[in-house]
Each structure stands twice: as C-alpha cells, then as structure tokens.
Design a protein around this motif. Structure first.
Motif, PDB file in Angstrom:
ATOM      1  N   THR A   1      -5.047 -11.191 -21.155  1.00 60.76           N
ATOM      2  CA  THR A   1      -6.223 -11.220 -20.285  1.00 60.76           C
ATOM      3  C   THR A   1      -6.755  -9.809 -20.081  1.00 60.76           C
ATOM      4  O   THR A   1      -5.998  -8.827 -20.108  1.00 60.76           O
ATOM      5  CB  THR A   1      -5.896 -11.841 -18.923  1.00 60.76           C
ATOM      6  OG1 THR A   1      -7.071 -11.854 -18.113  1.00 60.76           O
ATOM      7  CG2 THR A   1      -4.788 -11.078 -18.199  1.00 60.76           C
ATOM      8  N   SER A   2      -8.067  -9.711 -19.872  1.00 62.30           N
ATOM      9  CA  SER A   2      -8.688  -8.431 -19.570  1.00 62.30           C
ATOM     10  C   SER A   2      -9.118  -8.355 -18.112  1.00 62.30           C
ATOM     11  O   SER A   2      -9.854  -7.454 -17.719  1.00 62.30           O
ATOM     12  CB  SER A   2      -9.915  -8.227 -20.462  1.00 62.30           C
ATOM     13  OG  SER A   2     -10.875  -9.254 -20.258  1.00 62.30           O
ATOM     14  N   CYS A   3      -8.638  -9.283 -17.292  1.00 63.84           N
ATOM     15  CA  CYS A   3      -9.034  -9.378 -15.886  1.00 63.84           C
ATOM     16  C   CYS A   3      -8.677  -8.104 -15.117  1.00 63.84           C
ATOM     17  O   CYS A   3      -7.557  -7.595 -15.222  1.00 63.84           O
ATOM     18  CB  CYS A   3      -8.356 -10.580 -15.239  1.00 63.84           C
ATOM     19  SG  CYS A   3      -8.568 -10.704 -13.458  1.00 63.84           S
ATOM     20  N   GLN A   4      -9.630  -7.603 -14.354  1.00 63.95           N
ATOM     21  CA  GLN A   4      -9.414  -6.508 -13.397  1.00 63.95           C
ATOM     22  C   GLN A   4      -9.791  -7.053 -12.032  1.00 63.95           C
ATOM     23  O   GLN A   4     -10.929  -6.940 -11.605  1.00 63.95           O
ATOM     24  CB  GLN A   4     -10.264  -5.295 -13.771  1.00 63.95           C
ATOM     25  CG  GLN A   4      -9.948  -4.708 -15.133  1.00 63.95           C
ATOM     26  CD  GLN A   4      -8.561  -4.075 -15.187  1.00 63.95           C
ATOM     27  OE1 GLN A   4      -8.136  -3.435 -14.213  1.00 63.95           O
ATOM     28  NE2 GLN A   4      -7.867  -4.247 -16.295  1.00 63.95           N
ATOM     29  N   MET A   5      -8.843  -7.644 -11.345  1.00 58.47           N
ATOM     30  CA  MET A   5      -9.133  -8.427 -10.141  1.00 58.47           C
ATOM     31  C   MET A   5      -9.094  -7.587  -8.873  1.00 58.47           C
ATOM     32  O   MET A   5      -8.176  -6.786  -8.670  1.00 58.47           O
ATOM     33  CB  MET A   5      -8.129  -9.571 -10.021  1.00 58.47           C
ATOM     34  CG  MET A   5      -8.410 -10.540  -8.884  1.00 58.47           C
ATOM     35  SD  MET A   5      -7.168 -11.848  -8.827  1.00 58.47           S
ATOM     36  CE  MET A   5      -7.477 -12.721 -10.354  1.00 58.47           C
ATOM     37  N   GLN A   6     -10.098  -7.777  -8.021  1.00 57.56           N
ATOM     38  CA  GLN A   6     -10.056  -7.220  -6.667  1.00 57.56           C
ATOM     39  C   GLN A   6      -9.231  -8.167  -5.813  1.00 57.56           C
ATOM     40  O   GLN A   6      -9.546  -9.354  -5.717  1.00 57.56           O
ATOM     41  CB  GLN A   6     -11.459  -7.082  -6.074  1.00 57.56           C
ATOM     42  CG  GLN A   6     -11.464  -6.533  -4.666  1.00 57.56           C
ATOM     43  CD  GLN A   6     -12.849  -6.447  -4.053  1.00 57.56           C
ATOM     44  OE1 GLN A   6     -13.847  -6.630  -4.751  1.00 57.56           O
ATOM     45  NE2 GLN A   6     -12.928  -6.184  -2.766  1.00 57.56           N
ATOM     46  N   ARG A   7      -8.198  -7.661  -5.191  1.00 53.09           N
ATOM     47  CA  ARG A   7      -7.280  -8.514  -4.448  1.00 53.09           C
ATOM     48  C   ARG A   7      -7.533  -8.405  -2.943  1.00 53.09           C
ATOM     49  O   ARG A   7      -8.050  -7.411  -2.457  1.00 53.09           O
ATOM     50  CB  ARG A   7      -5.827  -8.143  -4.789  1.00 53.09           C
ATOM     51  CG  ARG A   7      -5.577  -7.981  -6.287  1.00 53.09           C
ATOM     52  CD  ARG A   7      -4.104  -7.967  -6.598  1.00 53.09           C
ATOM     53  NE  ARG A   7      -3.595  -9.327  -6.584  1.00 53.09           N
ATOM     54  CZ  ARG A   7      -3.708 -10.165  -7.601  1.00 53.09           C
ATOM     55  NH1 ARG A   7      -4.303  -9.791  -8.705  1.00 53.09           N
ATOM     56  NH2 ARG A   7      -3.218 -11.384  -7.521  1.00 53.09           N
ATOM     57  N   TYR A   8      -7.126  -9.445  -2.206  1.00 53.83           N
ATOM     58  CA  TYR A   8      -7.363  -9.510  -0.765  1.00 53.83           C
ATOM     59  C   TYR A   8      -6.033  -9.793  -0.045  1.00 53.83           C
ATOM     60  O   TYR A   8      -5.145 -10.358  -0.595  1.00 53.83           O
ATOM     61  CB  TYR A   8      -8.347 -10.630  -0.436  1.00 53.83           C
ATOM     62  CG  TYR A   8      -9.745 -10.344  -0.921  1.00 53.83           C
ATOM     63  CD1 TYR A   8     -10.719  -9.824  -0.062  1.00 53.83           C
ATOM     64  CD2 TYR A   8     -10.103 -10.578  -2.250  1.00 53.83           C
ATOM     65  CE1 TYR A   8     -12.000  -9.557  -0.506  1.00 53.83           C
ATOM     66  CE2 TYR A   8     -11.391 -10.308  -2.698  1.00 53.83           C
ATOM     67  CZ  TYR A   8     -12.325  -9.795  -1.838  1.00 53.83           C
ATOM     68  OH  TYR A   8     -13.601  -9.536  -2.276  1.00 53.83           O
TER      69      TYR A   8
END
Length: 437
Positions: free
Chosen positions: A430-437
């Motif tokens: 995956t290339s996901c760059q996720m903003q986390r909460y």
C-alpha cells in the motif's frame, strides 16, 4: 427512500422486560401499585445506514446487498445484540436509495446523519465511495462530536486504500489489483489463450481493472496479445451486441472484465448471441444472472474471482450457505457475500472492544480486528484499513459435477474452486499515508 428497519432481539424472557431486567415467562406478579422505576427504558439502537442504489439499472445488486446486510444484523440481534457498558444494544439497518448516482448518495448520506446513523455502509460504485470518503472526512472534521465511520463492502478501486485512504474508511473487499492478481494465477497457466480483449465500465474502477490487467499481463504473460481495450458508459448501455461483435471480430480467445450487475449480464448475453466461444475472466461472473445468461456455453469457460464461493470445500462454509438459503429460499435471492457477514461481525467485535459507539475509539479497535467465521479467516491491516482475507477463483460447471455441490440462483450451474490464496498470499503493498486520530 430512507427507512430504518429494526430487527428485534430474540430473548427467552418477555420482550417488554427490557435489555437489563430479568423476567420469567409466564410467572404471576403480585398486585402492586404501578411504578415507573420498575422497568428501565430500552437502550437506543446502533444505527447502520446502507447508502446504495435500490432503484435504477443496478437495483438488483442493491437489493442483494440489503439481504446480506439484513441477515448479518439479524444474527447479531438474535444472539443478544452488541454488548456494551450499561447493557446490550441492538443494531438497526437503514435503507437509503442513492439511485446509483453520486449526488443522490451524498444527499442520502446527509439524511442518514440527520437520522442519527453512526456507521455508513456502501460499496456498489467506487466513484460513489470516493465521494463518500470525502464527505465523511469533512463531516468528521466539522462535527467531531458526531463523527461516523464508513464501512465499504464492494468499492474496489485500489486508490481508496492508497492515495485516498482515510482513518474513517474501512474496506472489506479485496481491491481490484488483488482480485486481478488472483485471476492472473489462473491466466498464466492458460497457455491456450494468446489473445485477450479488455472490457470494462468507464469510471475509476473499470479504468483500474484495465490498467492492472495490462500491467500484470506484461509481467505474467508477455506472450499474450491484447486485441482490444474498451470502456463503456456505466449502467446506460442497453444493447451490448455491437461490443460483442467487436470482441468476436478481434479474434480474442478470452475477455477480461470487471463488469458487474446488468452491465455484465447484458454483455455475456450478447456474446452468446453473436457466437463468441472464448473464455470470460471476470470479477463478478458467478452471480446476478450471469451464469443463467451464459448457459451451457459457459461451462469450463467462465472464471470468476471472489473472496468466497458457495463450493468452498469446508463444512462451515457449506453450513453457512445452506443457512442463507433457508433465510432467503427463492433461488434468485442467493447472491450471498461472505465479506458482508465478516464486515458486520468485525464491527461488533470493535464496538465491544471499544466499549462505545464513538467513531474514533471504534476505528482504533477496528484496525486490530482479526476473526475466523464460517471457516473464513480475515484481519484488518491498520496501515491502510484494507481487510485481508482469502481469495478463491472458480470455474463454471454443471451442478452435481465434482466440486459443484451448489448451483447459483437456481441456474443449475455453479463454480468449482480451482485456485485458493491465503490472506497473506493475497496481500499487496500500500502507498497509504494516513492521518490518524
């Protein structure tokens, strides 16, 4: 159409007693002055909002989804609901008709929010899913006290868990590249096929299927010639005969298609009418009218990839399928999705772990979900919120032939499993760059 259906909890005691008060059925009660403190009010239900096309060209697909989700919700409620601090809470499933259109889906999403939905469920269109992801992101930023999660059961554009990944979105279907990789395991051993035609729906998902088919053919089968690559309007083509004629004239020996719903059924009907006798490598050729439309000419020539097929050779799988057919006995109603059952079970597991319906804690719990149900294993990958599960490839044959205990939709045709991939084998980067909460 926006209606919430409430599926009642099965209790051995009197239903009016409430979720937390023990009662004995048939017991006599001494006469006493009524007291409003004797019975606690029922806890509010947890609202799930299905936003899906329930009218228009893909209404049959939307209704099939609804039956699957309804069955999953019923089973949770029948065993007592979701166990949370303060008592068990039942699930209710709302129907919101998007008519298969993005703007209608966004309007339905707003209506679901107004009705108090905590979880939005959608899948039949990656274009709609992409719009819903953006809408959920904006809503959750704007109203953090009313955040919701988006559970995706079928929208398989890889971008949704790559460049468009979101902390609030979880996908429970294998994305298009994963499905194509599983299909390619069969195509690469099909040495008789030297010329293929790529046919798809002209939106993000269909484009992704075409792009990935080209890429993987270059790697796995560089000897194969692509003799056609065509995209058509989604849900608007009524006559596929011109497309089928072009496929036959191209000399193709196989078609690779991600088409679904009526776009698939009409395509294969047209191919049969023009006398195309090649193979169909499909994402969804195992149901929704396709096997009956193809008929005898599809035996040994129609291949479908899925997260699960009724003829998976395990007892839990067979029992699962039989129980679905008992719940929905009409042959046309047997388009059953294992992944939708796992999605609801995963949500329940996350809710009970989080101990709340608040979106952020539930999302964090959902990231670590791992479950085995009906013989199927799966786990959520926290990095991109892509559910990892087994994939199978099936080949169409007559019911009763070895490995084909069950047919599809009363057609007398079923799918024998010819390739199985474990969850680990089906994974892709995956290339996901996720903003986390």
């Amino acid at each position: 159409m926006r209606v919430f259906f409430r599926v009642a909890l099965k209790r051995s005691a009197v239903l009016a007693c409430g979720a937390v008060l023990a009662c004995v059925a048939g017991a006599t009660t001494p006469k006493a002055a009524p007291s409003v403190t004797q019975v606690k009010p029922a806890l509010p239900p947890i609202k799930l909002a299905m936003v899906e096309g329930l009218s228009g060209p893909f209404a049959n697909t939307g209704e099939a989804v609804y039956r699957n989700l309804l069955w999953a919700v019923e089973r949770v409620n029948q065993r007592g609901g979701v166990k949370l601090p303060g008592g068990a809470r039942e699930l209710v499933l709302g129907r919101h008709d998007s008519k298969g259109q993005t703007e209608e889906a966004l309007s339905a999403f707003r209506a679901a929010l107004d009705e108090g939905a905590s979880f939005v469920l959608q899948g039949n269109s990656s274009a709609v899913a992409a719009a819903l992801i953006e809408a959920v992101n904006k809503h959750n930023d704007r109203e953090p006290e009313r955040r919701v999660l988006f559970l995706n059961y079928s929208a398989v554009d890889p971008a949704l868990t790559n460049e468009r990944c979101s902390f609030w979105h979880f996908r429970f279907d294998a994305h298009a590249d994963m499905r194509m990789s599983a299909l390619m395991q069969v195509i690469k051993s099909d040495k008789a096929t030297q010329r293929v035609y790529l046919m798809g729906q002209d939106y993000s998902f269909g484009q992704a299927v075409s792009r990935e088919a080209r890429r993987q053919l270059t790697v796995q089968r560089p000897d194969v010639q692509i003799v056609g690559d065509e995209l058509h309007p989604v849900g608007r083509v009524k006559d596929f005969l011109p497309y089928a004629a072009k496929i036959k004239a191209s000399g193709a020996q196989a078609v690779i298609t991600g088409n679904w719903g009526n776009d698939l059924t009409l395509l294969v009907k047209a191919a049969r009418e023009v006398g195309f006798d090649g193979k169909f490598y499909t994402f969804y050729g195992n149901a929704l009218g396709a096997p009956a439309a193809i008929g005898q000419s599809g035996v040994g020539r129609v291949v479908a990839v899925a997260d699960w097929l009724p003829n998976v050779q395990t007892k839990p799988s067979a029992d699962f399928y039989k129980s679905f057919r008992q719940r929905f006995p009409q042959p046309a109603d047997d388009y059953v999705h294992m992944r939708m059952q796992l999605m609801v079970e995963a949500l329940v597991q996350a809710l009970e772990k989080a101990g709340t319906v608040e979106a952020a804690p539930v999302a964090r719990a959902l990231e670590s979900v791992s479950l085995t149900k009906f013989g199927q294993k799966g786990f959520m990958r926290a990095a991109d919120h892509q559910f990892q599960q087994a994939l199978v490839v099936g080949q169409m044959d007559h019911q009763g032939e070895p490995g084909v205990a069950f047919d599809v939709e009363g057609s007398s045709y079923g799918f024998r499993v010819i390739k199985s991939l474990s969850p680990d084998a089906a994974q892709m980067p995956t290339s996901c760059q996720m903003q986390r909460y």
